[in-house]
Design a protein around this motif. Structure first.
Motif, short mmCIF file in Angstrom:
data_model
loop_
_atom_site.label_atom_id
_atom_site.label_comp_id
_atom_site.label_asym_id
_atom_site.label_seq_id
_atom_site.Cartn_x
_atom_site.Cartn_y
_atom_site.Cartn_z
N TYR A 71 1.60 1.17 0.64
CA TYR A 71 0.33 1.66 0.11
C TYR A 71 0.64 2.76 -0.88
O TYR A 71 1.25 3.78 -0.54
N GLN A 72 0.24 2.54 -2.15
CA GLN A 72 0.49 3.53 -3.19
C GLN A 72 -0.56 3.40 -4.27
O GLN A 72 -0.90 2.28 -4.68
N ASP A 73 -1.09 4.51 -4.73
CA ASP A 73 -2.08 4.55 -5.80
C ASP A 73 -3.29 3.65 -5.51
O ASP A 73 -3.73 2.87 -6.36
N SER A 74 -3.80 3.74 -4.29
CA SER A 74 -4.98 2.99 -3.83
C SER A 74 -4.75 1.48 -3.75
O SER A 74 -5.69 0.71 -3.69
N GLN A 108 -1.80 -8.10 -3.31
CA GLN A 108 -2.19 -6.70 -3.43
C GLN A 108 -3.69 -6.59 -3.28
O GLN A 108 -4.43 -7.47 -3.73
N ARG A 110 -6.90 -3.65 -3.59
CA ARG A 110 -7.32 -2.31 -3.99
C ARG A 110 -8.26 -1.78 -2.92
O ARG A 110 -9.36 -2.28 -2.73
N PRO A 112 -9.46 2.00 -2.05
CA PRO A 112 -9.38 3.42 -2.42
C PRO A 112 -9.71 4.35 -1.25
O PRO A 112 -10.28 3.96 -0.24
N GLN A 116 -3.28 8.01 3.88
CA GLN A 116 -2.01 7.29 3.95
C GLN A 116 -1.21 7.61 5.21
O GLN A 116 -0.52 6.74 5.74
#
Length: 146
Positions: A71-74, A108, A110, A112, A116
């Protein structure tokens, strides 16, 4: 039947080489080498509440060690690698047939405003369940227009 009528190469006198080899190839490859298509893999359900997202992904036949989550950048990234080896042996334990299949899939999503540090995942009987709690700071903010 309508599609057969529209097929120009469907004549009774059509015994050409391409028709013969096309049918031969389809008959040979149709049953022997069926890999799951992307649409058949990683079927996903995502539910959302005020407190968390829950992602459930079907991954039948995948070993837990071949799963990778990030999990990175939403963005939640899920990757799976499939390795299948099959051996067929006769009654004298002599190898008569061996196949190896490899595949890799990834998706992937998204999602938001996730905390984390509190993401959890559980894998049981081919079903991956990921719980992504929402962060406390992320609140909807109504913007007024002047």
């Amino acid at each position: 039947m309508a599609n057969d009528l529209m097929n120009r190469r469907n004549g009774l006198a059509d015994f050409g080489a391409d028709r013969f080899f096309n049918r031969l190839a389809h008959g040979f490859f149709d049953d022997a080498f069926q890999f799951p298509e992307f649409n058949d893999t990683m079927k996903t359900d995502i539910s959302e509440t005020d407190k968390a997202y829950t992602v459930t992904i079907d991954l039948p036949g995948i070993d837990k060690k071949n799963l990778q989550l990030n999990y990175q950048d939403s963005i939640l990234s899920v990757s799976a690698k499939s390795e299948q080896n099959t051996d067929e042996r006769d009654k004298n334990d002599q190898l008569i047939h061996r196949e190896r299949r490899y595949g890799q899939f990834s998706r992937q999503y998204r999602l938001p405003n996730v905390d984390q540090s509190n993401i959890t995942a559980h894998y049981d009987k081919g079903v991956l369940t990921i719980n992504l709690p929402k962060s406390a700071e992320a609140k909807n903010h109504q913007i007024e227009i002047d």
